[in-house]
Every structure is written in structure tokens, then in C-alpha cells.
Design a protein around this motif. Structure first.
Motif, PDB file in Angstrom:
ATOM      1  N   SER A 167      36.503 -51.374  65.199  1.00  0.00           N
ATOM      2  CA  SER A 167      37.473 -52.055  64.337  1.00  0.00           C
ATOM      3  C   SER A 167      38.382 -51.078  63.601  1.00  0.00           C
ATOM      4  CB  SER A 167      36.745 -52.905  63.294  1.00  0.00           C
ATOM      5  OG  SER A 167      35.991 -53.895  63.911  1.00  0.00           O
ATOM      6  N   LEU A 168      37.859 -49.891  63.296  1.00  0.00           N
ATOM      7  CA  LEU A 168      38.611 -48.943  62.473  1.00  0.00           C
ATOM      8  C   LEU A 168      39.207 -47.776  63.263  1.00  0.00           C
ATOM      9  CD1 LEU A 168      36.176 -48.765  59.413  1.00  0.00           C
ATOM     10  CD2 LEU A 168      38.287 -50.090  59.619  1.00  0.00           C
ATOM     11  N   THR A 169      39.204 -47.845  64.588  1.00  0.00           N
ATOM     12  CA  THR A 169      39.684 -46.699  65.378  1.00  0.00           C
ATOM     13  C   THR A 169      41.147 -46.372  65.094  1.00  0.00           C
ATOM     14  OG1 THR A 169      40.025 -48.215  67.225  1.00  0.00           O
ATOM     15  CG2 THR A 169      38.084 -46.808  67.317  1.00  0.00           C
ATOM     16  N   ASP A 170      41.945 -47.358  64.785  1.00  0.00           N
ATOM     17  CA  ASP A 170      43.375 -47.103  64.556  1.00  0.00           C
ATOM     18  C   ASP A 170      43.706 -46.811  63.103  1.00  0.00           C
ATOM     19  OD1 ASP A 170      43.824 -47.542  67.235  1.00  0.00           O
ATOM     20  OD2 ASP A 170      44.166 -49.689  66.968  1.00  0.00           O
ATOM     21  N   ILE A 171      42.724 -46.863  62.231  1.00  0.00           N
ATOM     22  CA  ILE A 171      42.986 -46.661  60.804  1.00  0.00           C
ATOM     23  C   ILE A 171      42.557 -45.252  60.431  1.00  0.00           C
ATOM     24  CG2 ILE A 171      42.403 -47.406  58.472  1.00  0.00           C
ATOM     25  CD1 ILE A 171      42.029 -50.207  59.655  1.00  0.00           C
ATOM     26  N   GLN A 172      43.502 -44.519  59.864  1.00  0.00           N
ATOM     27  CA  GLN A 172      43.217 -43.144  59.478  1.00  0.00           C
ATOM     28  C   GLN A 172      43.162 -43.055  57.956  1.00  0.00           C
ATOM     29  OE1 GLN A 172      44.699 -40.647  62.155  1.00  0.00           O
ATOM     30  NE2 GLN A 172      44.010 -38.777  61.195  1.00  0.00           N
ATOM     31  N   LEU A 173      42.068 -42.503  57.464  1.00  0.00           N
ATOM     32  CA  LEU A 173      41.930 -42.308  56.027  1.00  0.00           C
ATOM     33  C   LEU A 173      42.519 -40.957  55.660  1.00  0.00           C
ATOM     34  CD1 LEU A 173      38.278 -43.569  55.450  1.00  0.00           C
ATOM     35  CD2 LEU A 173      40.402 -44.804  55.125  1.00  0.00           C
ATOM     36  N   PRO A 174      42.878 -40.799  54.365  1.00  0.00           N
ATOM     37  CA  PRO A 174      43.447 -39.506  53.941  1.00  0.00           C
ATOM     38  C   PRO A 174      42.462 -38.372  54.237  1.00  0.00           C
ATOM     39  CG  PRO A 174      43.540 -41.125  52.160  1.00  0.00           C
ATOM     40  CD  PRO A 174      42.783 -41.742  53.281  1.00  0.00           C
ATOM     41  N   GLN A 175      42.968 -37.323  54.795  1.00  0.00           N
ATOM     42  CA  GLN A 175      42.209 -36.105  55.086  1.00  0.00           C
ATOM     43  C   GLN A 175      41.065 -36.342  56.055  1.00  0.00           C
ATOM     44  OE1 GLN A 175      40.988 -34.749  51.238  1.00  0.00           O
ATOM     45  NE2 GLN A 175      43.061 -34.196  50.611  1.00  0.00           N
ATOM     46  N   THR A 191      33.746 -41.867  52.648  1.00  0.00           N
ATOM     47  CA  THR A 191      35.114 -41.762  52.132  1.00  0.00           C
ATOM     48  C   THR A 191      35.676 -43.143  51.832  1.00  0.00           C
ATOM     49  OG1 THR A 191      35.479 -39.739  53.396  1.00  0.00           O
ATOM     50  CG2 THR A 191      37.438 -40.897  52.644  1.00  0.00           C
ATOM     51  N   LEU A 192      35.461 -44.068  52.721  1.00  0.00           N
ATOM     52  CA  LEU A 192      35.935 -45.435  52.529  1.00  0.00           C
ATOM     53  C   LEU A 192      35.279 -46.066  51.299  1.00  0.00           C
ATOM     54  CD1 LEU A 192      37.853 -47.370  53.937  1.00  0.00           C
ATOM     55  CD2 LEU A 192      35.931 -48.203  55.281  1.00  0.00           C
ATOM     56  N   THR A 193      33.977 -45.829  51.130  1.00  0.00           N
ATOM     57  CA  THR A 193      33.250 -46.350  49.965  1.00  0.00           C
ATOM     58  C   THR A 193      33.798 -45.741  48.680  1.00  0.00           C
ATOM     59  OG1 THR A 193      31.268 -46.612  51.307  1.00  0.00           O
ATOM     60  CG2 THR A 193      30.965 -46.598  48.924  1.00  0.00           C
ATOM     61  N   ASP A 194      34.035 -44.427  48.680  1.00  0.00           N
ATOM     62  CA  ASP A 194      34.602 -43.769  47.498  1.00  0.00           C
ATOM     63  C   ASP A 194      35.984 -44.346  47.170  1.00  0.00           C
ATOM     64  OD1 ASP A 194      32.364 -42.185  47.249  1.00  0.00           O
ATOM     65  OD2 ASP A 194      33.268 -40.433  48.235  1.00  0.00           O
ATOM     66  N   MET A 195      36.785 -44.552  48.188  1.00  0.00           N
ATOM     67  CA  MET A 195      38.121 -45.116  47.957  1.00  0.00           C
ATOM     68  C   MET A 195      38.000 -46.525  47.364  1.00  0.00           C
ATOM     69  SD  MET A 195      40.145 -43.928  51.404  1.00  0.00           S
ATOM     70  CE  MET A 195      41.562 -44.960  51.066  1.00  0.00           C
ATOM     71  N   TYR A 196      37.080 -47.289  47.885  1.00  0.00           N
ATOM     72  CA  TYR A 196      36.897 -48.662  47.407  1.00  0.00           C
ATOM     73  C   TYR A 196      36.427 -48.671  45.948  1.00  0.00           C
ATOM     74  CZ  TYR A 196      35.212 -53.450  47.088  1.00  0.00           C
ATOM     75  OH  TYR A 196      34.998 -54.734  46.702  1.00  0.00           O
ATOM     76  N   ASN A 197      35.475 -47.773  45.633  1.00  0.00           N
ATOM     77  CA  ASN A 197      34.937 -47.725  44.275  1.00  0.00           C
ATOM     78  C   ASN A 197      35.923 -47.110  43.280  1.00  0.00           C
ATOM     79  OD1 ASN A 197      32.514 -48.925  44.990  1.00  0.00           O
ATOM     80  ND2 ASN A 197      31.542 -46.984  45.482  1.00  0.00           N
ATOM     81  N   ILE A 229      39.870 -54.815  52.847  1.00  0.00           N
ATOM     82  CA  ILE A 229      38.414 -54.660  52.711  1.00  0.00           C
ATOM     83  C   ILE A 229      37.899 -55.561  51.598  1.00  0.00           C
ATOM     84  CG2 ILE A 229      36.564 -53.065  52.055  1.00  0.00           C
ATOM     85  CD1 ILE A 229      38.157 -50.859  53.488  1.00  0.00           C
ATOM     86  N   LYS A 230      38.603 -55.595  50.463  1.00  0.00           N
ATOM     87  CA  LYS A 230      38.185 -56.455  49.356  1.00  0.00           C
ATOM     88  C   LYS A 230      38.187 -57.921  49.774  1.00  0.00           C
ATOM     89  CE  LYS A 230      39.631 -53.317  45.711  1.00  0.00           C
ATOM     90  NZ  LYS A 230      40.582 -53.031  44.644  1.00  0.00           N
ATOM     91  N   GLN A 231      39.196 -58.322  50.526  1.00  0.00           N
ATOM     92  CA  GLN A 231      39.249 -59.706  51.007  1.00  0.00           C
ATOM     93  C   GLN A 231      38.079 -59.988  51.952  1.00  0.00           C
ATOM     94  OE1 GLN A 231      41.396 -61.177  48.686  1.00  0.00           O
ATOM     95  NE2 GLN A 231      41.475 -62.560  50.419  1.00  0.00           N
TER      96      GLN A 231
END
Length: 139
Positions: free
Chosen positions: A84-92, A107-113, A130-132
Motif C-alpha cells: 500500500s505504501l510503495t509509492d509514498i516516500q517519507l522525508p529522508q 518514522t511514520l509513527t513519529d510523524m503521526y505522534n 492515516i488519521k482518517q
């Protein structure tokens, strides 16, 4: 007189010996009964311990099977998330893969929190999505 003393002394000794023989027999009988009781108790304890061990082994087998099922489900969910996340790039971070899966999720959890942090519009959109999605999850 000496003969009478010896004779009477012999009779007393004979009674004493018979009394001691009787006590020894009673002690031997008692010891044999106690030993038999101990053997029976040990047998019961061993049987009980064997039964408990068998129960524990069965419970452990069920737990192992459940753990295997959970691990398979986790692997399936992890792969679904990676897909599901192959096309989504997180910072760094590079694209998500099995090799960086844990770091990506952290990283995704840290961004969310830390959603008060300033992120790019793409990251903000991702976090909103993600929140939705999380709101729709009922546990």
C-alpha cells in the motif's frame, strides 16, 4: 542358689527377648506399611506430575500454533502495508521495503505522534489520510 538365679535370670531374659522380638516385629510391620505408603504417595505424585506435564505440553503446543498463526498474519499484514505504501516516500527515507519496514513504520509513527511539526503538503496529506483510516478502525 546359683542355679536358681541363673534359671530365673534366663526366664527373665527369655521374656525380655520375646518382648523385644515382638517390638521388632511391630517396628518392621510399621516400617513396611510406611514404605508402602511412601511408594504409593510417590507413584501418585509422579502420576500427577506427568499429567501436569502433559497438560502443559498441550497448552504450549496450542500457544505455538497460535503464535505461528499470528506471525503469518503479521507477515501478511506487513506485506499488505508495504504494497500500500510503495509509492509514498517519507522525508529522508527511500521507498518502503521488507528491509526498511520497521524504520519506515517508526518514522511514520513519529510523524503521526508529532503532527504539530511542519511537514510538506504531501506528508500532511498522508498524515490526514492515516488519521482518517485510523478513525475507521474498531478494535
Amino acid at each position: 542358689m546359683t542355679i536358681k538365679v541363673k534359671t530365673s535370670s534366663g526366664v527373665e531374659n527369655k521374656d525380655d527377648i520375646q518382648h523385644l522380638d515382638h517390638e521388632i516385629k511391630e517396628l518392621n510391620d510399621s516400617n513396611m506399611k510406611i514404605e508402602a505408603d511412601m511408594m504409593q504417595l510417590q507413584t501418585q505424585q509422579i502420576s500427577s506430575m506427568e499429567c501436569n506435564l502433559k497438560t502443559i505440553e498441550e497448552e504450549n503446543k496450542m500457544i505455538e500454533q497460535h503464535n505461528d498463526s499470528l506471525l503469518k498474519e503479521l507477515a501478511r499484514l506487513s506485506q499488505a502495508l508495504i504494497n500500500s505504501l510503495t509509492d509514498i516516500q517519507l522525508p529522508q527515507m527511500g521507498p518502503i521495503s521488507e528491509h526498511n519496514f520497521e524504520a519506515y513504520v517508526n518514522t511514520l509513527t513519529d510523524m503521526y505522534n508529532n503532527s504539530e511539526h511542519e511537514y510538506s503538503p504531501e506528508c500532511k496529506a498522508l498524515l490526514d489520510n492515516i488519521k482518517q483510516a485510523i478513525k475507521g478502525i474498531h478494535v
